[in-house]
Design a protein around this motif. Structure first.
Motif, PDB file in Angstrom:
ATOM      1  N   ILE A  32       0.830  -1.204   0.000  1.00  0.00           N
ATOM      2  CA  ILE A  32       0.000   0.000   0.000  1.00  0.00           C
ATOM      3  C   ILE A  32       0.865   1.255   0.000  1.00  0.00           C
ATOM      4  O   ILE A  32       0.620   2.188  -0.765  1.00  0.00           O
ATOM      5  CB  ILE A  32      -0.966  -0.012   1.194  1.00  0.00           C
ATOM      6  CG1 ILE A  32      -2.020  -1.106   0.991  1.00  0.00           C
ATOM      7  CG2 ILE A  32      -1.631   1.350   1.375  1.00  0.00           C
ATOM      8  CD1 ILE A  32      -2.894  -1.368   2.195  1.00  0.00           C
ATOM      9  N   SER A  33       1.883   1.292   0.859  1.00  0.00           N
ATOM     10  CA  SER A  33       2.709   2.503   0.934  1.00  0.00           C
ATOM     11  C   SER A  33       3.474   2.740  -0.366  1.00  0.00           C
ATOM     12  O   SER A  33       3.596   3.880  -0.820  1.00  0.00           O
ATOM     13  CB  SER A  33       3.663   2.444   2.132  1.00  0.00           C
ATOM     14  OG  SER A  33       4.605   1.419   1.992  1.00  0.00           O
ATOM     15  N   ALA A  36       0.982   3.969  -2.979  1.00  0.00           N
ATOM     16  CA  ALA A  36       0.614   5.358  -2.710  1.00  0.00           C
ATOM     17  C   ALA A  36       1.715   6.312  -3.150  1.00  0.00           C
ATOM     18  O   ALA A  36       1.437   7.402  -3.653  1.00  0.00           O
ATOM     19  CB  ALA A  36       0.312   5.544  -1.223  1.00  0.00           C
ATOM     20  N   ALA A  41      -2.102   8.521  -2.819  1.00  0.00           N
ATOM     21  CA  ALA A  41      -2.939   7.811  -1.859  1.00  0.00           C
ATOM     22  C   ALA A  41      -4.406   7.767  -2.274  1.00  0.00           C
ATOM     23  O   ALA A  41      -5.077   6.756  -2.078  1.00  0.00           O
ATOM     24  CB  ALA A  41      -2.797   8.447  -0.477  1.00  0.00           C
ATOM     25  N   SER A  42      -4.920   8.838  -2.847  1.00  0.00           N
ATOM     26  CA  SER A  42      -6.336   8.845  -3.222  1.00  0.00           C
ATOM     27  C   SER A  42      -6.624   7.856  -4.346  1.00  0.00           C
ATOM     28  O   SER A  42      -7.671   7.202  -4.360  1.00  0.00           O
ATOM     29  CB  SER A  42      -6.795  10.247  -3.618  1.00  0.00           C
ATOM     30  OG  SER A  42      -6.073  10.712  -4.732  1.00  0.00           O
ATOM     31  N   VAL A  44      -5.014   5.022  -4.868  1.00  0.00           N
ATOM     32  CA  VAL A  44      -4.944   3.693  -4.275  1.00  0.00           C
ATOM     33  C   VAL A  44      -6.211   3.422  -3.474  1.00  0.00           C
ATOM     34  O   VAL A  44      -6.767   2.333  -3.526  1.00  0.00           O
ATOM     35  CB  VAL A  44      -3.683   3.551  -3.385  1.00  0.00           C
ATOM     36  CG1 VAL A  44      -3.693   2.243  -2.620  1.00  0.00           C
ATOM     37  CG2 VAL A  44      -2.435   3.659  -4.238  1.00  0.00           C
TER      38      VAL A  44
END
Length: 89
Positions: A32-33, A36, A41-42, A44
């Motif tokens: 995830i990181s 992103a 981030a948005s 993902v």
């Protein structure tokens, strides 16, 4: 303790640490990181939730998914264990 070292592949170590603190596995937090960092981030966040329910999947399909994300020992797991490990990895 930040996991950043010379050979660390984390693109957003702070986000990784926050996700780990929230109880995520190392693999999932890293995926995830890094996503992103690459896509934002948005982007993902909007992408999540498209896989459907693992309960509807066959055991061979669950094992294939486990293999794809790098889990080990999955060939001996029952369906419930596969689902649990996939959800928490």
């Amino acid at each position: 303790m930040t996991p950043r070292s010379k050979d660390s592949h984390l693109k957003k170590p702070e986000m990784y640490e926050e996700l780990r603190d929230d109880g995520m596995s190392k693999q999932k937090a890293a995926r995830i990181s890094n996503a992103a960092a690459k896509e934002g981030a948005s982007a993902v966040g909007r992408r999540g939730g498209e896989a459907g329910s693992y309960d509807d999947w066959t055991v061979p399909r669950l094992r294939e998914k486990a293999k794809d994300i790098g889990l080990h020992g999955y060939s001996k797991w029952k369906k419930s264990k596969l689902i649990d490990e996939l959800r928490n990895s």
